[in-house]
Design a protein around this motif. Structure first.
Motif, PDB file in Angstrom:
ATOM      1  N   LYS A 143      14.817  40.282  18.130  1.00  0.00           N
ATOM      2  CA  LYS A 143      15.002  39.370  19.262  1.00  0.00           C
ATOM      3  C   LYS A 143      16.437  38.908  19.468  1.00  0.00           C
ATOM      4  N   HIS A 144      17.235  38.903  18.404  1.00  0.00           N
ATOM      5  CA  HIS A 144      18.569  38.298  18.505  1.00  0.00           C
ATOM      6  C   HIS A 144      19.678  39.216  17.991  1.00  0.00           C
TER       7      HIS A 144
ATOM      8  N   PHE B 182      18.339  30.932  15.811  1.00  0.00           N
ATOM      9  CA  PHE B 182      18.743  31.170  17.193  1.00  0.00           C
ATOM     10  C   PHE B 182      17.806  30.531  18.210  1.00  0.00           C
ATOM     11  N   CYS B 183      16.497  30.675  18.002  1.00  0.00           N
ATOM     12  CA  CYS B 183      15.566  30.138  19.003  1.00  0.00           C
ATOM     13  C   CYS B 183      14.709  28.996  18.463  1.00  0.00           C
TER      14      CYS B 183
ATOM     15  N   LYS C  62      12.107  29.169  16.560  1.00  0.00           N
ATOM     16  CA  LYS C  62      10.699  29.514  16.383  1.00  0.00           C
ATOM     17  C   LYS C  62      10.237  29.151  14.978  1.00  0.00           C
TER      18      LYS C  62
ATOM     19  N   CYS D 180      13.776  30.098  12.965  1.00  0.00           N
ATOM     20  CA  CYS D 180      14.794  31.017  13.452  1.00  0.00           C
ATOM     21  C   CYS D 180      16.026  30.198  13.834  1.00  0.00           C
TER      22      CYS D 180
END
Length: 175
Positions: free
Chosen positions: A24-25, A6-7, A9, A4
């Protein structure tokens, strides 16, 4: 397996990553588009396309060998999201890309800006973004130009959006 953007993952693939990001984003994706359109009022947001500069070489080379498909996917995505992409490519790209003849047609049909040989295409696209005070889509950090555009009304580092192409879909990343 892609991560991901953004995070970070791990072990998310294909549609799962797209679902993960949208669940989630989504606020980050919405924030990118909202920031680009913040100066518009009312119906202008629906009628006026937001200009954005695209580092076409960077997009074409995403994933290794330069592909025309990447440029087509990016342009199509941006147009659907109500952007008016200003795509810059180097003159050398037509000799390196997987479909040179199709690239020439793409350049003519979509008014792609082919920067002349011997001219720094990165500097050219940064100047355009600076002049118009708009964002740039590229995974390049343009470190060699940061001092030239630091502390001015438009700062280079704050105006670069990264991207990824996953299963033929574009994901823009606020850096």
């Amino acid at each position: 397996m892609p991560k991901c953007p953004f995070c970070g993952k791990n072990e998310i693939n294909g549609l799962q990553l797209e679902n993960h990001i949208s669940l989630k984003h989504s606020e980050k994706l919405l924030e990118i588009q909202t920031n680009l359109q913040r100066n518009m009022k009312g119906d202008e947001k629906l009628k006026v396309k937001v200009q954005i500069v695209v580092d076409g070489n960077n997009v074409a080379y995403f994933g290794g060998i330069p592909k025309l498909r990447n440029l087509k996917i990016m342009r199509s995505y941006l147009v659907k999201k109500n952007f008016n992409p200003i795509i810059f490519i180097s003159s050398a790209l037509k000799y390196q890309i997987d479909h040179p003849t199709e690239l020439l047609r793409f350049i003519n049909i979509h008014n792609i800006i082919e920067v002349e040989g011997g001219i720094d295409d990165d500097k050219h696209l940064i100047e355009e973004a600076f002049r118009k005070k708009i964002k740039i889509i590229s995974n390049d950090k343009f470190n060699e130009y940061l001092n030239d555009y630091n502390g001015k009304s438009w700062e280079l580092k704050k105006n670069i959006l990264g991207f990824t192409i996953l299963d033929g879909k574009i994901i823009l990343i606020e850096k």
